[in-house]
Scaffold this motif. Structure first.
Motif, PDB file in Angstrom:
ATOM      1  N   UNK A   1       0.845  -1.174   0.000  1.00 37.39           N
ATOM      2  CA  UNK A   1       0.000   0.000   0.000  1.00 37.39           C
ATOM      3  C   UNK A   1       0.893   1.242   0.000  1.00 37.39           C
ATOM      4  N   UNK A   2       0.596   2.195  -0.870  1.00 38.97           N
ATOM      5  CA  UNK A   2       1.361   3.428  -0.916  1.00 38.97           C
ATOM      6  C   UNK A   2       0.713   4.466   0.001  1.00 38.97           C
ATOM      7  N   UNK A   3       1.545   5.366   0.470  1.00 36.89           N
ATOM      8  CA  UNK A   3       1.080   6.409   1.358  1.00 36.89           C
ATOM      9  C   UNK A   3       1.161   7.742   0.644  1.00 36.89           C
ATOM     10  N   UNK A   4       0.182   8.586   0.857  1.00 33.85           N
ATOM     11  CA  UNK A   4       0.217   9.942   0.336  1.00 33.85           C
ATOM     12  C   UNK A   4       0.863  10.810   1.400  1.00 33.85           C
ATOM     13  N   UNK A   5       1.914  11.540   1.013  1.00 34.88           N
ATOM     14  CA  UNK A   5       2.594  12.405   1.965  1.00 34.88           C
ATOM     15  C   UNK A   5       2.763  13.798   1.398  1.00 34.88           C
ATOM     16  N   UNK A   6       2.908  14.748   2.301  1.00 32.37           N
ATOM     17  CA  UNK A   6       3.196  16.129   1.948  1.00 32.37           C
ATOM     18  C   UNK A   6       4.333  16.565   2.853  1.00 32.37           C
ATOM     19  N   UNK A   7       5.374  17.152   2.277  1.00 32.71           N
ATOM     20  CA  UNK A   7       6.553  17.508   3.058  1.00 32.71           C
ATOM     21  C   UNK A   7       6.991  18.934   2.754  1.00 32.71           C
ATOM     22  N   UNK A   8       7.560  19.574   3.788  1.00 32.10           N
ATOM     23  CA  UNK A   8       8.127  20.908   3.632  1.00 32.10           C
ATOM     24  C   UNK A   8       9.174  21.115   4.714  1.00 32.10           C
ATOM     25  N   UNK A   9      10.356  21.549   4.307  1.00 30.34           N
ATOM     26  CA  UNK A   9      11.426  21.932   5.234  1.00 30.34           C
ATOM     27  C   UNK A   9      11.690  20.871   6.302  1.00 30.34           C
ATOM     28  N   UNK A  10      11.760  19.618   5.878  1.00 29.57           N
ATOM     29  CA  UNK A  10      12.079  18.536   6.805  1.00 29.57           C
ATOM     30  C   UNK A  10      10.905  17.977   7.587  1.00 29.57           C
ATOM     31  N   UNK A  11       9.735  18.579   7.462  1.00 28.91           N
ATOM     32  CA  UNK A  11       8.542  18.060   8.133  1.00 28.91           C
ATOM     33  C   UNK A  11       7.750  17.250   7.130  1.00 28.91           C
ATOM     34  N   UNK A  12       7.492  15.994   7.472  1.00 26.98           N
ATOM     35  CA  UNK A  12       6.775  15.080   6.594  1.00 26.98           C
ATOM     36  C   UNK A  12       5.422  14.769   7.227  1.00 26.98           C
ATOM     37  N   UNK A  13       4.343  14.995   6.478  1.00 27.03           N
ATOM     38  CA  UNK A  13       2.988  14.791   6.973  1.00 27.03           C
ATOM     39  C   UNK A  13       2.333  13.667   6.181  1.00 27.03           C
ATOM     40  N   UNK A  14       1.954  12.601   6.866  1.00 26.28           N
ATOM     41  CA  UNK A  14       1.251  11.496   6.210  1.00 26.28           C
ATOM     42  C   UNK A  14      -0.220  11.866   6.078  1.00 26.28           C
TER      43      UNK A  14
END
Length: 133
Positions: A1-14
Protein backbone atom coordinates in the motif's frame (compact mmCIF):
# COMPACT_ATOMS: atom_id res chain seq x y z
CA UNK A 1 0.00 0.00 0.00
CA UNK A 2 1.36 3.43 -0.92
CA UNK A 3 1.08 6.41 1.36
CA UNK A 4 0.22 9.94 0.34
CA UNK A 5 2.59 12.40 1.97
CA UNK A 6 3.20 16.13 1.95
CA UNK A 7 6.55 17.51 3.06
CA UNK A 8 8.13 20.91 3.63
CA UNK A 9 11.43 21.93 5.23
CA UNK A 10 12.08 18.54 6.80
CA UNK A 11 8.54 18.06 8.13
CA UNK A 12 6.77 15.08 6.59
CA UNK A 13 2.99 14.79 6.97
CA UNK A 14 1.25 11.50 6.21
CA UNK A 15 -2.13 12.05 4.59
CA UNK A 16 -4.92 9.55 4.24
CA UNK A 17 -4.30 7.02 1.47
CA UNK A 18 -8.05 7.20 0.85
CA UNK A 19 -7.90 10.71 -0.65
CA UNK A 20 -9.35 10.68 -4.14
CA UNK A 21 -7.33 12.39 -6.91
CA UNK A 22 -10.33 13.90 -8.67
CA UNK A 23 -8.60 15.50 -11.66
CA UNK A 24 -5.84 12.99 -12.36
CA UNK A 25 -6.72 12.64 -16.03
CA UNK A 26 -8.16 16.12 -16.67
CA UNK A 27 -4.80 17.74 -17.43
CA UNK A 28 -2.88 17.29 -20.65
CA UNK A 29 0.78 18.19 -21.13
CA UNK A 30 0.24 19.44 -24.69
CA UNK A 31 -0.76 23.05 -25.30
CA UNK A 32 -2.14 23.89 -28.72
CA UNK A 33 -3.39 27.05 -30.36
CA UNK A 34 -4.63 27.45 -33.89
CA UNK A 35 -5.44 30.43 -36.06
CA UNK A 36 -5.68 31.35 -39.70
CA UNK A 37 -3.11 33.41 -41.55
CA UNK A 38 -4.06 36.29 -43.81
CA UNK A 39 -3.84 33.84 -46.73
CA UNK A 40 -6.38 31.52 -45.10
CA UNK A 41 -3.84 28.83 -44.16
CA UNK A 42 -4.29 27.06 -40.85
CA UNK A 43 -1.49 27.83 -38.39
CA UNK A 44 -1.04 25.45 -35.45
CA UNK A 45 1.32 26.12 -32.56
CA UNK A 46 2.04 23.12 -30.33
CA UNK A 47 4.22 22.95 -27.22
CA UNK A 48 4.69 20.91 -24.07
CA UNK A 49 3.53 22.59 -20.87
CA UNK A 50 6.37 22.99 -18.40
CA UNK A 51 4.28 23.17 -15.20
CA UNK A 52 0.85 23.99 -13.84
CA UNK A 53 -0.83 20.61 -13.57
CA UNK A 54 -3.71 20.87 -11.11
CA UNK A 55 -3.84 18.17 -8.45
CA UNK A 56 -7.00 17.96 -6.33
CA UNK A 57 -7.09 15.47 -3.47
CA UNK A 58 -10.47 15.12 -1.84
CA UNK A 59 -11.98 13.16 1.01
CA UNK A 60 -15.48 11.76 0.78
CA UNK A 61 -18.34 11.45 3.25
CA UNK A 62 -17.13 7.98 4.23
CA UNK A 63 -13.38 8.01 3.50
CA UNK A 64 -10.16 9.95 3.97
CA UNK A 65 -11.04 11.50 7.29
CA UNK A 66 -8.08 13.07 9.04
CA UNK A 67 -7.62 14.49 12.55
CA UNK A 68 -7.67 18.17 13.47
CA UNK A 69 -3.91 18.13 14.17
CA UNK A 70 -3.27 17.29 10.50
CA UNK A 71 -5.71 20.02 9.39
CA UNK A 72 -3.88 22.58 11.54
CA UNK A 73 -0.54 21.71 9.89
CA UNK A 74 -2.09 21.90 6.41
CA UNK A 75 -3.68 25.26 7.24
CA UNK A 76 -0.30 26.57 8.46
CA UNK A 77 1.41 25.51 5.23
CA UNK A 78 -1.42 26.92 3.11
CA UNK A 79 -0.95 30.28 4.86
CA UNK A 80 2.63 30.58 3.55
CA UNK A 81 2.51 32.50 0.25
CA UNK A 82 4.28 30.61 -2.54
CA UNK A 83 5.53 27.80 -0.30
CA UNK A 84 6.74 24.84 -2.36
CA UNK A 85 5.92 21.44 -0.88
CA UNK A 86 6.71 17.91 -1.97
CA UNK A 87 3.60 15.83 -2.57
CA UNK A 88 4.03 12.08 -3.00
CA UNK A 89 1.07 10.32 -4.60
CA UNK A 90 1.18 6.80 -6.05
CA UNK A 91 4.90 6.63 -5.36
CA UNK A 92 5.74 9.75 -7.41
CA UNK A 93 7.08 12.89 -5.71
CA UNK A 94 5.97 16.21 -7.19
CA UNK A 95 6.81 19.80 -6.20
CA UNK A 96 3.55 21.66 -5.64
CA UNK A 97 2.08 24.91 -4.33
CA UNK A 98 -1.41 25.41 -2.97
CA UNK A 99 -3.74 26.59 -5.74
CA UNK A 100 -5.29 29.49 -3.86
CA UNK A 101 -7.17 30.68 -6.94
CA UNK A 102 -9.21 27.44 -6.71
CA UNK A 103 -9.59 27.35 -2.92
CA UNK A 104 -6.22 25.91 -1.88
CA UNK A 105 -7.17 24.02 1.26
CA UNK A 106 -10.52 23.47 2.93
CA UNK A 107 -11.70 21.03 5.58
CA UNK A 108 -15.13 20.21 6.86
CA UNK A 109 -15.64 18.52 10.24
CA UNK A 110 -17.36 15.16 10.12
CA UNK A 111 -19.42 16.00 13.22
CA UNK A 112 -20.81 19.35 14.29
CA UNK A 113 -19.72 19.81 17.90
CA UNK A 114 -20.00 22.59 20.42
CA UNK A 115 -16.88 24.77 20.60
CA UNK A 116 -15.83 23.28 23.95
CA UNK A 117 -16.03 19.76 22.49
CA UNK A 118 -13.57 20.39 19.65
CA UNK A 119 -10.23 18.71 20.32
CA UNK A 120 -7.22 17.32 18.41
CA UNK A 121 -9.04 14.08 17.60
CA UNK A 122 -11.99 15.66 15.77
CA UNK A 123 -12.06 14.24 12.23
CA UNK A 124 -12.29 16.35 9.08
CA UNK A 125 -12.98 15.74 5.41
CA UNK A 126 -10.31 17.72 3.51
CA UNK A 127 -9.99 19.09 0.01
CA UNK A 128 -6.47 19.96 -1.13
CA UNK A 129 -5.91 21.85 -4.37
CA UNK A 130 -2.37 22.10 -5.71
CA UNK A 131 -0.52 23.20 -8.81
CA UNK A 132 2.55 21.24 -9.84
CA UNK A 133 5.54 23.56 -10.31
Amino acid sequence: MTTITLARAGTNLALSDRLHWTDEFDWHPVEQASSYSTTGALLIDVATRQAGRPITLQGTDTQAWMPRTTMLQLAAWAALPGAVLTLTVRGVARDVVFDHAQGGFTAEPIWRLLDGEVDATLLYRPTLKFLEV
